[in-house]
Structure formats: C-alpha cells, structure tokens
Write a protein that holds these residues in place. Structure first.
Motif, mmCIF file in Angstrom:
data_model
loop_
_atom_site.group_PDB
_atom_site.id
_atom_site.type_symbol
_atom_site.label_atom_id
_atom_site.label_comp_id
_atom_site.label_asym_id
_atom_site.label_seq_id
_atom_site.Cartn_x
_atom_site.Cartn_y
_atom_site.Cartn_z
ATOM 1 N N LEU A 1 72.597 17.408 59.201
ATOM 2 C CA LEU A 1 73.560 16.550 59.914
ATOM 3 C C LEU A 1 73.185 15.075 59.735
ATOM 4 N N VAL A 2 71.886 14.791 59.827
ATOM 5 C CA VAL A 2 71.421 13.407 59.685
ATOM 6 C C VAL A 2 71.779 12.886 58.287
ATOM 7 N N GLU A 3 71.567 13.714 57.275
ATOM 8 C CA GLU A 3 71.848 13.282 55.897
ATOM 9 C C GLU A 3 73.340 13.000 55.664
ATOM 10 N N GLN A 4 74.177 13.714 56.403
ATOM 11 C CA GLN A 4 75.619 13.534 56.201
ATOM 12 C C GLN A 4 76.194 12.338 56.955
ATOM 13 N N ALA A 5 75.503 11.935 58.025
ATOM 14 C CA ALA A 5 76.068 10.900 58.907
ATOM 15 C C ALA A 5 75.959 9.507 58.307
ATOM 16 N N GLN A 6 76.999 8.718 58.549
ATOM 17 C CA GLN A 6 76.967 7.319 58.093
ATOM 18 C C GLN A 6 77.241 6.410 59.284
ATOM 19 N N GLY A 7 76.598 5.249 59.286
ATOM 20 C CA GLY A 7 76.854 4.259 60.341
ATOM 21 C C GLY A 7 76.384 4.736 61.703
ATOM 22 N N LYS A 8 76.962 4.151 62.731
ATOM 23 C CA LYS A 8 76.537 4.467 64.107
ATOM 24 C C LYS A 8 77.669 5.117 64.887
ATOM 25 N N GLY A 9 77.296 5.679 66.030
ATOM 26 C CA GLY A 9 78.296 6.184 66.981
ATOM 27 C C GLY A 9 78.982 7.472 66.575
ATOM 28 N N ASN A 10 78.351 8.258 65.707
ATOM 29 C CA ASN A 10 78.988 9.507 65.267
ATOM 30 C C ASN A 10 78.961 10.552 66.387
ATOM 31 N N PRO A 11 80.124 11.145 66.719
ATOM 32 C CA PRO A 11 80.168 12.141 67.787
ATOM 33 C C PRO A 11 79.364 13.392 67.418
ATOM 34 N N SER B 1 87.913 13.010 74.806
ATOM 35 C CA SER B 1 89.032 12.115 74.495
ATOM 36 C C SER B 1 89.196 12.052 72.973
ATOM 37 N N LYS B 2 90.283 11.410 72.544
ATOM 38 C CA LYS B 2 90.548 11.265 71.113
ATOM 39 C C LYS B 2 89.379 10.529 70.432
ATOM 40 N N GLU B 3 88.821 9.541 71.131
ATOM 41 C CA GLU B 3 87.707 8.738 70.584
ATOM 42 C C GLU B 3 86.427 9.561 70.423
ATOM 43 N N ASP B 4 86.321 10.634 71.200
ATOM 44 C CA ASP B 4 85.131 11.489 71.100
ATOM 45 C C ASP B 4 85.244 12.448 69.906
ATOM 46 N N LYS B 5 86.355 12.372 69.195
ATOM 47 C CA LYS B 5 86.581 13.319 68.080
ATOM 48 C C LYS B 5 86.500 12.560 66.750
ATOM 49 N N GLY B 6 87.521 12.582 65.947
ATOM 50 C CA GLY B 6 87.420 11.901 64.629
ATOM 51 C C GLY B 6 86.535 12.699 63.684
ATOM 52 N N ASN B 7 85.540 12.026 63.096
ATOM 53 C CA ASN B 7 84.605 12.724 62.180
ATOM 54 C C ASN B 7 83.405 13.207 62.990
ATOM 55 N N VAL C 1 76.082 10.167 68.977
ATOM 56 C CA VAL C 1 76.323 10.096 70.418
ATOM 57 C C VAL C 1 76.691 11.511 70.889
ATOM 58 N N ILE C 2 75.882 12.038 71.802
ATOM 59 C CA ILE C 2 76.117 13.414 72.298
ATOM 60 C C ILE C 2 77.377 13.437 73.161
ATOM 61 N N LYS C 3 78.260 14.402 72.871
ATOM 62 C CA LYS C 3 79.549 14.430 73.559
ATOM 63 C C LYS C 3 79.733 15.606 74.513
ATOM 64 N N ASN C 4 78.839 16.592 74.479
ATOM 65 C CA ASN C 4 79.176 17.792 75.259
ATOM 66 C C ASN C 4 78.053 18.290 76.157
ATOM 67 N N SER C 5 77.061 17.454 76.450
ATOM 68 C CA SER C 5 76.007 17.925 77.348
ATOM 69 C C SER C 5 75.419 16.761 78.139
ATOM 70 N N SER C 6 75.716 16.728 79.427
ATOM 71 C CA SER C 6 75.169 15.650 80.273
ATOM 72 C C SER C 6 73.650 15.785 80.385
ATOM 73 N N GLU C 7 73.147 17.016 80.337
ATOM 74 C CA GLU C 7 71.687 17.226 80.416
ATOM 75 C C GLU C 7 71.003 16.647 79.175
ATOM 76 N N ALA C 8 71.609 16.873 78.005
ATOM 77 C CA ALA C 8 71.026 16.331 76.772
ATOM 78 C C ALA C 8 71.084 14.803 76.785
ATOM 79 N N VAL C 9 72.164 14.261 77.317
ATOM 80 C CA VAL C 9 72.282 12.799 77.407
ATOM 81 C C VAL C 9 71.183 12.261 78.328
ATOM 82 N N ALA C 10 70.964 12.955 79.450
ATOM 83 C CA ALA C 10 69.951 12.498 80.405
ATOM 84 C C ALA C 10 68.550 12.515 79.794
ATOM 85 N N LEU C 11 68.333 13.403 78.809
ATOM 86 C CA LEU C 11 66.996 13.557 78.217
ATOM 87 C C LEU C 11 66.878 12.905 76.841
ATOM 88 N N GLN C 12 67.907 12.181 76.426
ATOM 89 C CA GLN C 12 67.930 11.724 75.027
ATOM 90 C C GLN C 12 66.851 10.713 74.657
#
Ligand code: BGC
Length: 364
Positions: free
Chosen positions: A143-153, A236-242, A187-198
């Motif tokens: 996943l890291v190798e595929q990602a470009q830029g910042k803010g990837n959901p 939201s729509k912004e949490d989707k995209g690529n 940016v983690i989109k589906n786990s508040s626990e993971a966000v709290a521990l990031q």
C-alpha cells in the motif's frame, strides 16, 4: 449356479462386515484437525496433506471443525480414541483449543499447532507456521509503495480476534503503516481506535484488540462485506476517491473489494490479501484485487508431516525458533512468504507448479 451365487454373496457380505468392523477399530497414528471447509484456504491444506501423504505407511485421518470449538474438541476426542500418537491441529479459536490440546497431552500425544498457535496452555509441543508478521508487513508495504502524495484515505480490516495470527498480521501491517500515517501519507477513515493510537509506533496486545474489535471481519466474508458497506455509508465523498484498503486475507479482500467497487464515489482502490486463493488470483488477473501474499502450503504440510514422522520415529523434530503462546515458548519452524501481484503471478504460481494456467482465464 444358484448355490455358487449364494456362496459368493455370503462371502462378499462377510468381507464387507469384516472391513466395516476393522474400520471401526482401526488405529490412527496421526490426527489432523483443520478449522473449516467453508474457506478455500483450508480445503487447499487438506488437498496438499493428501498429496503429501500418498506414499506414507502411517495411518492418518483429517477432520474439519466447521468453525466450532465444540466440534473441534469432539474431533480431537474421536482421534484420541483411535490411538493417535501425534495431533496436528489448526485451531478455530486459539485459546478455546487449549482444552483439546490438554486432553491430548494427558494421553501422551504430541501436539503440533498448525499455522495458528494454540494459546495459554503448556500442552502445545511444536508450532509450524508462516512468518505472519512478515505477511502484514508485506501487505502494508504494498500500500505504501502505491500511494502518492498526502492525505490518501486508508481503510483498515483485520482477522478474527480469536486467532493469534490476526494480531501478528496487524502488528506487521502497523509496523509499516504507522510512520506513513504519522507523516500524513495516509488518513485512517474507518476506525476511531486506530486514529486515537496513530501516534504510537508499537502497540500492546490490548491496544491492538481495541482496533481489531472495530475492524474485525471475523474471517467471515459476509461480515467483511457488511462492515465495508457500513463504512462506505458512513464516509463522505471526500473520504473516498482513490482509496487504500488493508484487507487481511483473500476471502475478505474479495468481499470488501466488491463493496468498494460498487460505490460510485470510489474512483480507484488498492487492496491487499493473502493465501493466493484461486478466486483471488483471478481477481488479481482481472484487476479487482491488487496483491496477495502467497503462503506455499506445500512447505507447511511438509514441515508438519516431517515433525510428525520424527516424533513417531522417536527423534526430536528440528525447529528454527519459538513463539510465546501466553504461557510457554513453543518451539517453532517458520516459513517465508512471497508477494504476488499481476506482474509475477505467472512466475510465482504457475511456473512453480502450484496451480495450472488452465485454472484461470487471461493469464499471460
Ligand atoms: C491463516 C490465513 C487464513 C485465515 C482465515 C489465518 O490464521 O493464517 O491463511 O486466511 O486464518 O482462515
């Protein structure tokens, strides 16, 4: 003539009865207990065991637990009654299986934990496994190798909390993903626990439990699909995209991928997997799953049978390390894993003789 016929049928009947009774009391040397027939992964293991055992002169019986610890215990008890000397068992639930292992140990049977570790008991003698932390690391690295830029959901999914491997896979994935979450790549989109521990590079088992509690698939395809759909509905729509998706294995990856593919706000998705199940190899060829981690079951089976043979011959099996199961360090033999994408699928799985090209359409 009639007399002869009668004689023959009596003889055949006698023979049948003899073989039935001898079947009933037949001794078994090695018992193998696998978790469920409902996942191709374990049917594959059964097939590989059968292939590997074709020429053995030891008697072996394979039973399935169908996702039930009670059934698993019944299976083990039945095998104990048949006089097994070695039990090779992949537990449905790692800690619940301790009772079955203890029952076997009481009879002097050696217990080999297969792929999944039986936890919190001293009744496990050996463990044959793949490098499960490396599986999670390989998924995350992809996943890291595929990602470009910042803010990837990023959407995280995990295996069943009753399976020790689910923690090892997650630990490996977190090792690689966490720095890339901390630096804003994901940016983690589906786990508040993971966000709290990031902010934490290393998680305790309890911390992992909290995240896994939110994003578990329970190794169940339907649960995986329902969870993914619920996450997409909440996003939201912004949490989707690529989007980037950590899926723990192939079965759940296909279910989650189908849900994401059906969402019109998802422009593209990259999704991980593991097991190199045939259906997922076809998904990879078709561009519907991005990668899988190939665990060559032939090697695991060979190691497990090799250990069982050593035990039956009174030899000490060779091990390469150990795993702590919460109570003891279990001597272990570990096997490496291979990342498979569209680019190396032919070389890794067809040229190696694992699958036939004719099992798939569009393989180049
Ligand atoms: C195995 C995986 C499998 C998963 C679900 C794990 O313990 O290591 O290969 O996909 O269980 O059955």
């Amino acid at each position: 003539m009639i007399k002869l016929k009668k004689f023959i049928s009596a003889a055949v009947l006698g023979l049948m009865m003899f073989s039935l009774t001898s079947c009933g009391t037949k001794k078994v040397d090695v018992g193998i207990v696998l978790p469920t027939k409902d996942e191709p992964r374990w049917v594959q293991d059964e097939t590989r065991f059968k292939e590997a055992l074709k020429d053995t002169n030891h008697s072996v019986e394979i039973l399935f637990s169908q996702g039930s610890s009670a059934k698993e215990k019944e299976n083990v008890d039945a095998l104990i009654a048949k006089g097994i000397k070695v039990l090779i068992i992949c537990p449905h639930d790692g800690s619940a299986a301790a009772a079955a292992a203890e029952a076997a140990k009481k009879e002097g049977i050696k217990v080999i934990s297969y792929d999944r570790l039986i936890t919190n008991t001293d009744a496990v003698d050996y463990y044959v496994t793949f490098d499960s932390v490396a599986v999670g690391e390989a998924q995350a690295r992809y996943l890291v190798e595929q990602a470009q830029g910042k803010g990837n959901p990023l959407y995280l999914y995990a295996g069943a909390a009753s399976d020790n491997n689910a923690f090892l896979f997650f630990e490996g994935a977190w090792n690689v993903l966490q720095p890339k979450i901390a630096d804003g790549t994901f940016v983690i989109k589906n786990s508040s626990e993971a966000v709290a521990l990031q902010g934490k590079a290393k998680l305790t088992r309890d911390e992992m439990s909290r995240i896994i509690g939110q994003v578990t698939t329970n190794w169940d395809f339907n649960e995986a699909k329902n969870k993914a759909e619920a996450h997409l509905t909440a996003a939201s729509k912004e949490d989707k995209g690529n989007v980037y998706i950590l899926a723990p294995n192939d079965g759940t990856a296909r279910a989650i991928a189908d849900a994401f593919a059906a969402d019109k706000d998802v422009t593209s998705y990259k999704i991980t997997g593991q097991d190199a199940e045939k259906a997922s190899i076809q998904y990879i060829i078709d561009g519907k799953q991005s990668m899988t981690v190939f665990k060559d079951v032939r090697t695991l089976v060979k190691d497990a049978i090799g250990m069982a043979k050593d035990i039956l011959d009174g030899k000490e099996p060779k091990t390469t390390g150990s795993y702590n199961n919460g109570k003891i360090d279990v001597k272990a033999k570990q096997t490496e894993v291979i990342v498979v994408t569209k680019d190396n699928v032919k070389q890794a799985l067809i040229d190696s003789g694992y699958y036939n090209a004719s099992d798939f359409t569009g393989i180049k």
